[in-house]
Scaffold this motif. Structure first.
Motif, mmCIF file in Angstrom:
data_model
loop_
_atom_site.group_PDB
_atom_site.id
_atom_site.type_symbol
_atom_site.label_atom_id
_atom_site.label_comp_id
_atom_site.label_asym_id
_atom_site.label_seq_id
_atom_site.Cartn_x
_atom_site.Cartn_y
_atom_site.Cartn_z
ATOM 1 N N ALA A 37 0.855 -1.193 0.000
ATOM 2 C CA ALA A 37 0.000 0.000 0.000
ATOM 3 C C ALA A 37 0.885 1.236 0.000
ATOM 4 C CB ALA A 37 -0.884 -0.013 1.239
ATOM 5 N N VAL A 38 0.703 2.111 -0.986
ATOM 6 C CA VAL A 38 1.515 3.331 -1.034
ATOM 7 C C VAL A 38 0.611 4.547 -1.194
ATOM 8 C CG1 VAL A 38 3.587 2.259 -2.001
ATOM 9 C CG2 VAL A 38 1.852 3.111 -3.549
ATOM 10 N N ASP A 39 1.137 5.719 -0.798
ATOM 11 C CA ASP A 39 0.409 6.966 -1.025
ATOM 12 C C ASP A 39 0.636 7.408 -2.463
ATOM 13 O OD1 ASP A 39 -0.290 6.862 1.598
ATOM 14 O OD2 ASP A 39 1.479 7.978 2.259
ATOM 15 N N GLU A 40 0.390 8.682 -2.738
ATOM 16 C CA GLU A 40 0.531 9.120 -4.135
ATOM 17 C C GLU A 40 1.988 9.120 -4.597
ATOM 18 O OE1 GLU A 40 -0.405 12.869 -1.754
ATOM 19 O OE2 GLU A 40 -0.930 10.773 -1.722
ATOM 20 N N THR A 41 2.935 9.139 -3.640
ATOM 21 C CA THR A 41 4.341 8.971 -4.004
ATOM 22 C C THR A 41 4.887 7.722 -3.314
ATOM 23 O OG1 THR A 41 4.643 11.351 -4.201
ATOM 24 C CG2 THR A 41 6.632 10.031 -3.974
ATOM 25 N N ALA A 42 5.397 6.785 -4.112
ATOM 26 C CA ALA A 42 6.007 5.590 -3.534
ATOM 27 C C ALA A 42 7.486 5.892 -3.307
ATOM 28 C CB ALA A 42 5.855 4.416 -4.489
ATOM 29 N N ARG A 43 8.021 5.375 -2.201
ATOM 30 C CA ARG A 43 9.438 5.627 -1.880
ATOM 31 C C ARG A 43 10.198 4.299 -1.886
ATOM 32 N NH1 ARG A 43 8.897 8.040 3.750
ATOM 33 N NH2 ARG A 43 7.120 6.622 3.736
ATOM 34 N N MET A 44 11.183 4.225 -2.762
ATOM 35 C CA MET A 44 11.917 2.954 -2.954
ATOM 36 C C MET A 44 13.424 3.206 -2.910
ATOM 37 S SD MET A 44 11.570 0.167 -6.031
ATOM 38 C CE MET A 44 11.946 1.120 -7.491
ATOM 39 N N TYR A 45 14.105 2.313 -2.222
ATOM 40 C CA TYR A 45 15.576 2.326 -2.203
ATOM 41 C C TYR A 45 16.059 0.967 -2.696
ATOM 42 C CZ TYR A 45 20.364 2.922 -0.478
ATOM 43 O OH TYR A 45 21.726 3.038 -0.386
ATOM 44 N N ARG A 71 7.561 0.641 -12.930
ATOM 45 C CA ARG A 71 6.641 0.746 -14.076
ATOM 46 C C ARG A 71 5.206 0.439 -13.672
ATOM 47 N NH1 ARG A 71 9.004 1.029 -19.205
ATOM 48 N NH2 ARG A 71 11.262 1.258 -19.068
ATOM 49 N N VAL A 72 5.024 -0.544 -12.789
ATOM 50 C CA VAL A 72 3.659 -0.849 -12.320
ATOM 51 C C VAL A 72 3.107 0.355 -11.546
ATOM 52 C CG1 VAL A 72 2.289 -2.301 -10.750
ATOM 53 C CG2 VAL A 72 3.962 -3.354 -12.296
ATOM 54 N N TRP A 73 3.914 0.915 -10.666
ATOM 55 C CA TRP A 73 3.458 2.084 -9.908
ATOM 56 C C TRP A 73 3.096 3.241 -10.835
ATOM 57 C CZ3 TRP A 73 7.819 1.583 -5.737
ATOM 58 C CH2 TRP A 73 7.328 0.885 -4.619
ATOM 59 N N ARG A 74 3.982 3.502 -11.788
ATOM 60 C CA ARG A 74 3.730 4.645 -12.682
ATOM 61 C C ARG A 74 2.478 4.437 -13.507
ATOM 62 N NH1 ARG A 74 9.389 7.270 -14.410
ATOM 63 N NH2 ARG A 74 8.116 7.995 -16.122
ATOM 64 N N ASP A 75 2.247 3.206 -13.916
ATOM 65 C CA ASP A 75 1.029 2.902 -14.668
ATOM 66 C C ASP A 75 -0.213 3.176 -13.816
ATOM 67 O OD1 ASP A 75 -0.579 1.781 -16.794
ATOM 68 O OD2 ASP A 75 -0.773 -0.019 -15.558
ATOM 69 N N GLN A 76 -0.029 3.105 -12.498
ATOM 70 C CA GLN A 76 -1.165 3.361 -11.597
ATOM 71 C C GLN A 76 -1.264 4.828 -11.208
ATOM 72 O OE1 GLN A 76 -0.955 0.509 -8.391
ATOM 73 N NE2 GLN A 76 -1.321 -1.189 -9.790
ATOM 74 N N GLY A 77 -0.446 5.661 -11.856
ATOM 75 C CA GLY A 77 -0.496 7.100 -11.580
ATOM 76 C C GLY A 77 0.243 7.492 -10.312
ATOM 77 N N ILE A 78 1.084 6.580 -9.810
ATOM 78 C CA ILE A 78 1.823 6.856 -8.568
ATOM 79 C C ILE A 78 3.204 7.405 -8.936
ATOM 80 C CG2 ILE A 78 2.904 5.727 -6.570
ATOM 81 C CD1 ILE A 78 0.550 3.636 -6.832
ATOM 82 N N ASP A 79 3.594 8.509 -8.309
ATOM 83 C CA ASP A 79 4.955 9.023 -8.501
ATOM 84 C C ASP A 79 5.917 8.121 -7.746
ATOM 85 O OD1 ASP A 79 4.483 11.180 -10.070
ATOM 86 O OD2 ASP A 79 4.177 12.556 -8.383
ATOM 87 N N VAL A 80 7.133 8.022 -8.246
ATOM 88 C CA VAL A 80 8.094 7.156 -7.565
ATOM 89 C C VAL A 80 9.328 7.959 -7.182
ATOM 90 C CG1 VAL A 80 9.407 5.013 -7.696
ATOM 91 C CG2 VAL A 80 7.247 5.208 -8.955
ATOM 92 N N HIS A 81 9.600 7.979 -5.884
ATOM 93 C CA HIS A 81 10.828 8.601 -5.398
ATOM 94 C C HIS A 81 11.796 7.447 -5.148
ATOM 95 C CE1 HIS A 81 13.672 11.132 -3.646
ATOM 96 N NE2 HIS A 81 13.134 11.367 -2.474
ATOM 97 N N TYR A 82 12.765 7.320 -6.033
ATOM 98 C CA TYR A 82 13.617 6.136 -6.071
ATOM 99 C C TYR A 82 15.062 6.550 -5.829
ATOM 100 C CZ TYR A 82 15.946 2.119 -8.440
ATOM 101 O OH TYR A 82 16.742 1.050 -8.763
ATOM 102 N N VAL A 83 15.660 5.969 -4.807
ATOM 103 C CA VAL A 83 17.053 6.296 -4.482
ATOM 104 C C VAL A 83 17.923 5.043 -4.612
ATOM 105 C CG1 VAL A 83 18.615 7.140 -2.667
ATOM 106 C CG2 VAL A 83 16.345 8.161 -2.937
ATOM 107 N N GLN A 84 19.076 5.234 -5.174
ATOM 108 C CA GLN A 84 20.049 4.135 -5.320
ATOM 109 C C GLN A 84 21.431 4.672 -4.955
ATOM 110 O OE1 GLN A 84 21.766 1.703 -9.105
ATOM 111 N NE2 GLN A 84 19.563 1.654 -8.945
ATOM 112 N N ASN A 85 22.206 3.841 -4.296
ATOM 113 C CA ASN A 85 23.567 4.266 -3.924
ATOM 114 C C ASN A 85 24.588 3.678 -4.890
ATOM 115 O OD1 ASN A 85 23.163 1.555 -2.884
ATOM 116 N ND2 ASN A 85 25.156 1.817 -1.913
#
Ligand code: 5CA
Ligand code: ZN
Length: 411
Positions: A37-45, A71-85
């Motif tokens: 379950a995510v809000d309008e912005t999903a946060r992924m690391y 891609r699944v999130w974006r298709d659902q209209g969810i913004d994705v805040h994605y961080v990678q090190n």
């Protein structure tokens, strides 16, 4: 640091009645496949590379898996805040540089550049924040200082260690038994044998300056950061606590994700570090995990240089469930090339079978713990039928758009 350029992601028509299947993924900590379950912005690391011998097909498979999540999130209209090190200073990188006589900075830079090119070629969407350990040194030392003040960090000689008993929740991510923790720790960059620690599982936060090694002059002394605290701090400072998804390959479950969660939770006093811990299976070659240290690598850049279509590489990686450990064989590539040619021929037809129905079923398969074998079988079925018959004149275009947006395969 800069990530790589994003490819276009075409917009797909909304499903009828806006009824989209909710994304379910396997969470390592609970052991369940469950709704994310995510809000309008999903946060992924997602843990990034240690830049030497990148990008092998194991790395690529893992980043493609998390690309599907995005891609699944974006298709659902969810913004994705994605961080990678990028672990751009650590023992294995320095050891490789020492071995070949190359500067560790130049080695890292070259491998990061190669990785970026490979990711762009594979149409992996870039993270919104791409952060190297080196550039994060000030924030990491700031965190270590706070842990020192609370006696959660302590010195052993010139080094600083993290006390694993700090949260009382050590083990909650991996549920690994202590004896196995000791083994995995020794095998995966830990040092249970080091004398003077409060607990053999305590992990290195800061490595004091050693002769011939790079170091930074900081409030916690001269030295360089340890591995787990790097990801804990980079993630926390950009995504906050309780973010939606911590990802990586299954070789990171223990010790890395257990320790980074414990470190972050000790820093914030909050639980959980991430709401879900998602892990991709290992790609093997000749019966062994594909790894830089074993040297049994198939590099994406080598395949590309040999003229292999990156979309065929991507399809070959998707032809297997992301959680399954699987073997790479040349046959996989041949199969993917044939499939790609079939899909391209089908997308070029004038008509095909019901495109909207295909899209709905593709969305369903991907939302179900990224069932790519199921999604590929549906697309195969549609393509096969389109090559012989069909009455929907919009279907070939929709097929092309759906495969592009959801699977990242440009036809
Ligand atoms: N820099 C750390 C993470 S902070 C690191 O593990 N780097 S790495 O270069 O070794 O791996 C990068 C990513 O690829 C990690 O998520 C790792 O789990 C994954 N990975 C490594 N080998 C394989 C493999 N054979 N199959 C699938 N994924 C792999
Ligand atoms: Zn990491």
């Amino acid at each position: 640091m800069d990530a790589w350029p994003a490819c276009d992601v075409p917009l797909l028509p909304a499903p009828e009645g806006e009824r989209r299947p909710r994304l379910k993924l396997h969470d390592t900590a609970s052991g369940e496949v469950r709704e994310i379950a995510v809000d309008e912005t999903a946060r992924m690391y997602v843990c990034g590379i240690t830049p030497y011998d990148a990008t092998h097909l194991g790395h690529a498979a893992t980043y493609v898996a998390f690309d599907l999540v995005q891609r699944v999130w974006r298709d659902q209209g969810i913004d994705v805040h994605y961080v990678q090190n990028v672990t751009d200073v650590d023992d294995p990188l320095l050891e490789r540089a020492a071995h070949t006589g190359e500067s560790w900075v130049i080695l890292a830079q070259r491998e990061i550049d190669l990785f970026r090119d490979d990711m762009a070629a594979l149409r992996v969407l870039p993270p919104t924040g791409y952060v190297g350990a080196v550039e994060a040194v000030p924030e990491i030392t700031d965190a270590i200082q706070r842990l020192l003040e609370e006696d959660i960090a302590y010195p052993v000689g010139d080094d600083l260690y993290f006390d694993v008993t700090a949260t009382g929740r050590f083990g909650d991510v991996s549920h690994v038994e202590r004896a196995e923790m000791m083994e995995l720790s020794a095998a995966r960059g830990g040092d249970p044998q080091t004398a003077g620690k409060r607990d053999p599982l305590d992990s290195l936060l800061w490595r004091g300056q050693r002769h011939g090694e790079p170091y930074w002059d900081t409030p916690v002394g001269r030295g360089r950061p340890g591995w787990h605290v790097e990801c804990a701090v980079i993630a926390l400072n950009r995504l906050g606590v309780d973010f939606d998804l911590q990802g990586g390959g299954s070789d990171l479950v223990f010790p890395h994700h257990e320790h980074s969660a414990a470190t972050a939770e000790a820093l914030t006093g909050k639980h959980p570090f991430a709401k879900n811990y998602v892990h991709a299976g290992m790609i093997g070659l000749d019966g062994e995990k594909m790894s830089k240290s074993r040297g049994n690598l198939v590099l994406v850049s080598k395949l590309r240089a040999a003229g292999v279509d990156p979309m065929a590489i991507r399809l070959a990686l998707l032809d297997g469930h992301y959680r399954a450990d699987r073997e790479w064989t040349g046959g996989r590539l041949g199969k993917a090339e044939a499939r790609l040619a079939r899909w391209r021929a089908a997308a070029a037809q004038e008509t095909g079978p019901d495109g909207a129905a295909l899209l709905a079923r593709l969305r369903e398969r991907l939302a179900d713990d990224l069932d790519t074998p199921g999604a590929l079988a549906l697309a195969d079925e549609w393509a096969q039928a389109a090559l012989s018959s069909g009455e929907d004149a919009d279907a070939p275009k929709l097929f092309r758009t759906a495969v592009d947006a959801l699977l990242g395969v440009a036809l």
